[in-house]
Motif scaffolding. Structure first.
Motif, PDB file in Angstrom:
ATOM      1  N   GLY A 132       0.807  -1.205   0.000  1.00 24.54           N
ATOM      2  CA  GLY A 132       0.000   0.000   0.000  1.00 24.54           C
ATOM      3  C   GLY A 132       0.843   1.259   0.000  1.00 24.54           C
ATOM      4  O   GLY A 132       0.470   2.257   0.625  1.00 24.54           O
ATOM      5  N   TRP A 133       1.985   1.215  -0.668  1.00 27.85           N
ATOM      6  CA  TRP A 133       2.853   2.375  -0.721  1.00 27.85           C
ATOM      7  C   TRP A 133       3.582   2.386  -2.057  1.00 27.85           C
ATOM      8  O   TRP A 133       3.590   1.410  -2.790  1.00 27.85           O
ATOM      9  CB  TRP A 133       3.864   2.374   0.432  1.00 27.85           C
ATOM     10  CG  TRP A 133       4.586   1.068   0.622  1.00 27.85           C
ATOM     11  CD1 TRP A 133       4.190   0.025   1.385  1.00 27.85           C
ATOM     12  CD2 TRP A 133       5.828   0.669   0.030  1.00 27.85           C
ATOM     13  NE1 TRP A 133       5.090  -1.008   1.322  1.00 27.85           N
ATOM     14  CE2 TRP A 133       6.115  -0.628   0.486  1.00 27.85           C
ATOM     15  CE3 TRP A 133       6.726   1.276  -0.833  1.00 27.85           C
ATOM     16  CZ2 TRP A 133       7.257  -1.327   0.107  1.00 27.85           C
ATOM     17  CZ3 TRP A 133       7.870   0.591  -1.220  1.00 27.85           C
ATOM     18  CH2 TRP A 133       8.121  -0.702  -0.737  1.00 27.85           C
ATOM     19  N   TRP A 134       4.205   3.542  -2.374  1.00 31.72           N
ATOM     20  CA  TRP A 134       4.907   3.718  -3.639  1.00 31.72           C
ATOM     21  C   TRP A 134       6.276   4.320  -3.357  1.00 31.72           C
ATOM     22  O   TRP A 134       6.408   5.265  -2.572  1.00 31.72           O
ATOM     23  CB  TRP A 134       4.105   4.641  -4.560  1.00 31.72           C
ATOM     24  CG  TRP A 134       2.759   4.089  -4.897  1.00 31.72           C
ATOM     25  CD1 TRP A 134       2.410   3.365  -5.998  1.00 31.72           C
ATOM     26  CD2 TRP A 134       1.578   4.214  -4.101  1.00 31.72           C
ATOM     27  NE1 TRP A 134       1.079   3.026  -5.943  1.00 31.72           N
ATOM     28  CE2 TRP A 134       0.535   3.539  -4.795  1.00 31.72           C
ATOM     29  CE3 TRP A 134       1.279   4.832  -2.884  1.00 31.72           C
ATOM     30  CZ2 TRP A 134      -0.758   3.466  -4.303  1.00 31.72           C
ATOM     31  CZ3 TRP A 134      -0.006   4.757  -2.389  1.00 31.72           C
ATOM     32  CH2 TRP A 134      -1.004   4.087  -3.093  1.00 31.72           C
ATOM     33  N   LYS A 135       7.297   3.777  -4.019  1.00 29.44           N
ATOM     34  CA  LYS A 135       8.666   4.252  -3.807  1.00 29.44           C
ATOM     35  C   LYS A 135       9.147   5.003  -5.038  1.00 29.44           C
ATOM     36  O   LYS A 135       8.975   4.542  -6.165  1.00 29.44           O
ATOM     37  CB  LYS A 135       9.605   3.081  -3.521  1.00 29.44           C
ATOM     38  CG  LYS A 135      11.028   3.505  -3.139  1.00 29.44           C
ATOM     39  CD  LYS A 135      11.845   2.329  -2.657  1.00 29.44           C
ATOM     40  CE  LYS A 135      13.198   2.761  -2.142  1.00 29.44           C
ATOM     41  NZ  LYS A 135      13.980   1.634  -1.585  1.00 29.44           N
ATOM     42  N   TYR A 136       9.778   6.157  -4.799  1.00 32.59           N
ATOM     43  CA  TYR A 136      10.314   6.979  -5.879  1.00 32.59           C
ATOM     44  C   TYR A 136      11.815   7.158  -5.632  1.00 32.59           C
ATOM     45  O   TYR A 136      12.220   7.799  -4.662  1.00 32.59           O
ATOM     46  CB  TYR A 136       9.612   8.335  -5.924  1.00 32.59           C
ATOM     47  CG  TYR A 136       8.131   8.220  -6.175  1.00 32.59           C
ATOM     48  CD1 TYR A 136       7.623   8.159  -7.463  1.00 32.59           C
ATOM     49  CD2 TYR A 136       7.242   8.141  -5.103  1.00 32.59           C
ATOM     50  CE1 TYR A 136       6.264   8.035  -7.690  1.00 32.59           C
ATOM     51  CE2 TYR A 136       5.878   8.020  -5.319  1.00 32.59           C
ATOM     52  CZ  TYR A 136       5.397   7.964  -6.614  1.00 32.59           C
ATOM     53  OH  TYR A 136       4.051   7.835  -6.844  1.00 32.59           O
TER      54      TYR A 136
END
Length: 282
Positions: A132-136
């Motif tokens: 439930g998260w996004w990495k940049y």
């Protein structure tokens, strides 16, 4: 580290990541060394102590499960829990200010070796087994010299990359992701086999060993030496890489972009001293 964790109330369940810092930068290789340190583990722990960077609180004191609470409330509980915690337990910074995020991506990644930022919904629950998260990640576009390839000279599977250091040595700095058919044709048409320069014993001169040692190329899941084809280090390519590097090598594979026939190998940014552990950019 175990002593630091034991200062927290029984039943607490944390989500976080172990890191080791060296001269203010994260160093994943020093953390990996603990796996094979054997009898030297205690000395390594004293010399290079680890920190536990905490992201989330999954259960409070007494084992109270709080997965369904919104992130904002779990974060507030975690902050209160760590008020008197030892310095080895570190709360990861959090912000909703995009100017702050931009500053982290531009400055923190270079200064500390942090790869990027993660975004989560403040109202979101913690869902085990679901991302439930996004990495940049911070990406840089730069140049490197091709010193070898996997598969074959005319149809390379991946490119092995290098840069000259200040002593004029071509140092191995990383490997690309698998190349597309078009990239194979482009690069393979420009590569030259290693010329048989002679030294005592008739050995061919190349700055890197073949196969490439596992300590240079291997990951934890594939720690074997890498067979490859040595080439004349005359071709410069443009790549996209992140800022995670240790021992003067990119930790993650780079993305091949294109050949740079307009750039000389001597105009590729220098690899600075091994003790600094970073790449010079022109």
């Amino acid at each position: 580290m175990s002593r630091a964790v034991r200062t927290l109330p029984p039943g607490v369940v944390l989500d976080g990541e172990l890191i080791v810092l060296q001269r203010g930068r994260t160093n994943f290789a020093l953390l990996q060394r603990r796996i094979t340190a054997g009898r030297g583990l205690l000395g390594l722990v004293r010399e290079c102590p680890a920190h536990y960077v905490l992201f989330d609180l999954l259960a409070g004191a007494g084992g109270e499960v709080i997965l369904d609470l919104p992130l904002s409330e779990r974060r507030a509980r975690l902050e209160r829990l760590l008020l008197d915690a030892p310095p080895q337990l570190t709360l990861t910074p959090q912000t909703a200010d995009m100017r702050q995020v931009s500053d982290w991506l531009i400055h923190w990644t270079v200064a500390t070796g942090i790869e990027g930022v993660v975004t989560k919904r403040l109202t979101g629950a913690y869902e085990p087994g679901r991302r439930g998260w996004w990495k940049y990640r911070t990406q840089i576009t730069t140049e490197a010299i091709v010193g070898g390839v996997t598969s074959s000279l005319r149809s390379p599977g991946t490119a092995l990359l290098g840069r000259y250091d200040r002593r004029g040595r071509l140092r191995y700095t990383g490997r690309t992701h698998p190349l597309s058919a078009e990239q194979r044709a482009e690069l393979g048409g420009l590569l030259s086999p290693l010329r048989p320069l002679q030294r005592r014993g008739g050995a061919v001169v190349h700055p890197w060993p073949e196969p490439l040692p596992a300590s240079w190329s291997g990951q934890l899941d594939r720690p074997e030496p890498l067979r490859y084809v040595q080439v004349e280090p005359t071709v410069v390519v443009e790549i996209e890489a992140d800022v995670a590097f240790e021992h003067a090598r990119w930790r993650h594979r780079a993305r091949y972009s294109r050949v740079r026939p307009d750039v000389s190998v001597f105009n590729v940014p220098l690899l600075l001293g091994e003790e600094e552990g970073y790449f010079g950019e022109t």
